[in-house]
Design an enzyme around this catalytic site. Structure first.
Site: not given
Ligand code: G6Q
Length: 547
Positions: A267, A353, A384
């Site tokens: 993700g 993460e 600031h």
């Molecule tokens: C990123 C994580 C997490 C993920 C979200 C959304 O590396 O896995 O941030 O992107 O939880 O997940 P979905 O895209 O599956 O909705």
């Protein structure tokens, strides 16, 4: 017994070296070496990295390179580029680098040529983006699309938002972009309050298509559109970006309006996959291709440059030195470029993460510090407010200062004033002001101590010419590979995120306890029980019933 990493010769040598050099001052290091700035700088893909204002010597760097080699950084890097399953806890390849390989390249993973898959999706995205941007794609009432709302969270939101803000200068200004991520209804309501459903396109971005926040927002978006335009409107106003065809179809989006990606794209590494559809709609397919080219160029640099000149390796090693030997818990990222205002939030996810882990790849407990806290704000605003702590606080905060030689919106003296601060902050943090210097200014004795700046505070300065899509790609890839470098040495799985699971599971258990019309029997700890009772009472506006 000490962990494998701490038993490495290079680690032990670094510990000893730290003890011997911890009293060194950047003032002295610069005074003793007029060539320090050139010795401790490197350049690639339009990014000049000055790391000379870190508390390192040539010996420190040599030991850090040794540590990288002893830890198998190069082998692990090559394994990623070959598509091996280096995400061990999820048994997956880690191939965001394949998302930016040029057409015609080939990378066969698990018997499939992923590059042709990537370019097939890019071609469909291009066709779609051209249709929306030209007005050829029509809403249910025959009007062209004026507004694009990306619905997603985490990796399916932070990249799109950051890239949209970063590349706004290059965007099609007659399209409005909004990003809805939070399950807090305010996010959705405020995002659409001045939009018309018949001119609005929703991109439901979710790798898994199971994320509660995104599905809740997607459902509200669907209701908002269908209550105004009827159910048939969904096909005109919704597209999905996902790996999960089945759930996309169940939601009611036809797979011909779906743009796919793959389980080997994490993700937080997905802004250059179909998750970047909103970016492509904003800047157009040609500039999106330049963004990808910038990513790819930095990938090639990371893959091929010697460690000693390799930007991600240098920044990764210096970050590790600051974290594990100087004991710095956080890193500030301060872009002196207003368009990069969401970069710190983006990097927060990318770094924290990925490397916020307490076990090794093989599940062993870790006895050294891993991922630092990342945070930041665009300069000069932060100066600031919180810079006070960076200059005079009791915690050392290494800072990445990102500057540009040209503004995209030149106006009078603004840009030179802005940029002077990049150099001034790095100078002040490194060299400070001694007691003697403060006194020599005629400072009254009772305020001398207050005005002393210890200096010796580490910074990296990243200096670039101007913010372009290509440069943004290279900059993001640089940080991706910094994360990789550190994760490889720390021996952690930088590509999983099990830590976010427990809270999600517990929330799902609590939802019915908040919604139930009967008083539920609560079996949490006393604090959680009390908070739930109080919430239910406040929700009913029954102020006495909580306690
Ligand atoms: C990123 C994580 C997490 C993920 C979200 C959304 O590396 O896995 O941030 O992107 O939880 O997940 P979905 O895209 O599956 O909705």
């Amino acid at each position: 017994m000490k962990s494998e990493l701490r038993q490495r010769d290079a680690w032990r040598n670094l510990e000893e070296h730290f003890e011997q050099t911890k009293g060194h001052l950047l003032r002295e290091l610069f005074a003793n070496d007029p060539a320090r700035a050139t010795r401790f700088s490197a350049e690639a893909e339009g990014i000049y990295l000055d790391y000379s204002k870190n508390r390192v010597t040539s010996e420190t760097m040599a030991l850090l390179f040794e540590l990288a080699r002893e830890s198998g950084l190069e082998t692990r890097r090559d394994a990623m580029f070959k598509g091996e399953h280096i995400n061990v806890s999820e048994d997956r390849a880690v191939l965001h680098i394949a998302l930016r390989l040029p057409a015609g390249a080939s990378l066969v993973v698990d018997d499939v040529d992923v590059v042709s898959q990537v370019h097939d999706v890019l071609a469909r995205m291009t066709d779609f983006a051209n249709r929306v941007r030209s007005g050829d794609w029509k809403g249910a009432t025959g009007k062209p699309i004026k507004n694009v709302v990306n619905v997603g969270i985490g990796g399916s939101d932070l990249g799109p938002v950051m890239a949209y803000e970063a590349l706004r200068y290059y965007s099609k200004r007659d399209l409005t972009f909004r990003f809805v991520s939070n399950v807090d209804s305010t996010d959705f309501v405020e995002a659409v309050r001045d939009l018309s459903p018949d001119e609005t396109l929703f991109i439901i971005s979710s790798k898994t298509f199971t994320t509660l926040e995104t599905l809740t927002n997607a459902q509200s978006a669907r209701d908002w559109v269908t209550s105004a335009l009827g159910t048939d409107a969904v096909a005109h106003h919704f597209v999905a970006v996902s790996t999960n065809e089945k759930l996309v179809t169940t939601f009611g989006i036809d797979t011909k309006n779906m743009f796919g990606f793959w389980d080997w794209v994490g993700g937080r590494y997905s802004m250059d996959s179909a998750i970047g559809l909103s970016t492509m709609l904003a800047i157009g397919p040609e500039l999106f291709a330049e963004l990808l080219a910038g990513f790819h160029a930095m990938d090639e640099h990371f893959r091929t440059a010697p460690l000693e000149k390799n930007l991600p390796v240098l920044m990764g090693l210096i970050g590790l030195w600051n974290r594990d030997f100087l004991g710095c818990p956080s890193v500030g990222v301060m872009p002196y470029e207003q368009y990069l205002k969401r970069l710190p939030a983006y990097l927060q996810q990318l770094t924290m993460e990925s490397n916020g882990k307490h076990v090794t790849l093989r599940g062993g407990e870790i006895d050294y510090d891993t991922g630092a806290l990342y945070w930041g704000e665009p300069g000069t605003n932060g100066q600031h407010s919180f810079y006070q702590l960076i200059h005079q606080g009791t915690t050392i905060v290494p800072v990445d200062l990102i500057g540009f030689a040209q503004s995209l919106n030149p106006l009078g003296r603004h840009h030179d004033i802005l940029s002077s601060n990049v150099f001034a902050q790095a100078e002040a943090l490194a060299f400070g002001k001694t007691e003697e210097e403060v006194r020599a200014e005629g400072t009254p004795e009772h305020v001398v101590a207050h005005r002393v700046m210890q200096g010796n505070r580490p910074t990296n300065v990243l200096l670039c010419e101007v913010l372009t899509p290509r440069l943004l790609g290279s900059l993001v890839a640089l940080y991706e590979h910094v994360v990789f470098t550190q994760g490889a040495i720390w021996g952690v799985d930088s590509f999983d995120q099990w830590g976010v699971e427990l809270g999600k599971v517990l929330a799902v258990r609590i939802i019915p306890e908040l919604e139930s019309s009967d008083e539920p029997e609560l079996h949490h700890d006393s604090s959680t029980n009390e908070l739930i009772k109080r919430y239910r009472a406040l929700k009913r506006n029954d102020h006495d019933a909580g306690s």
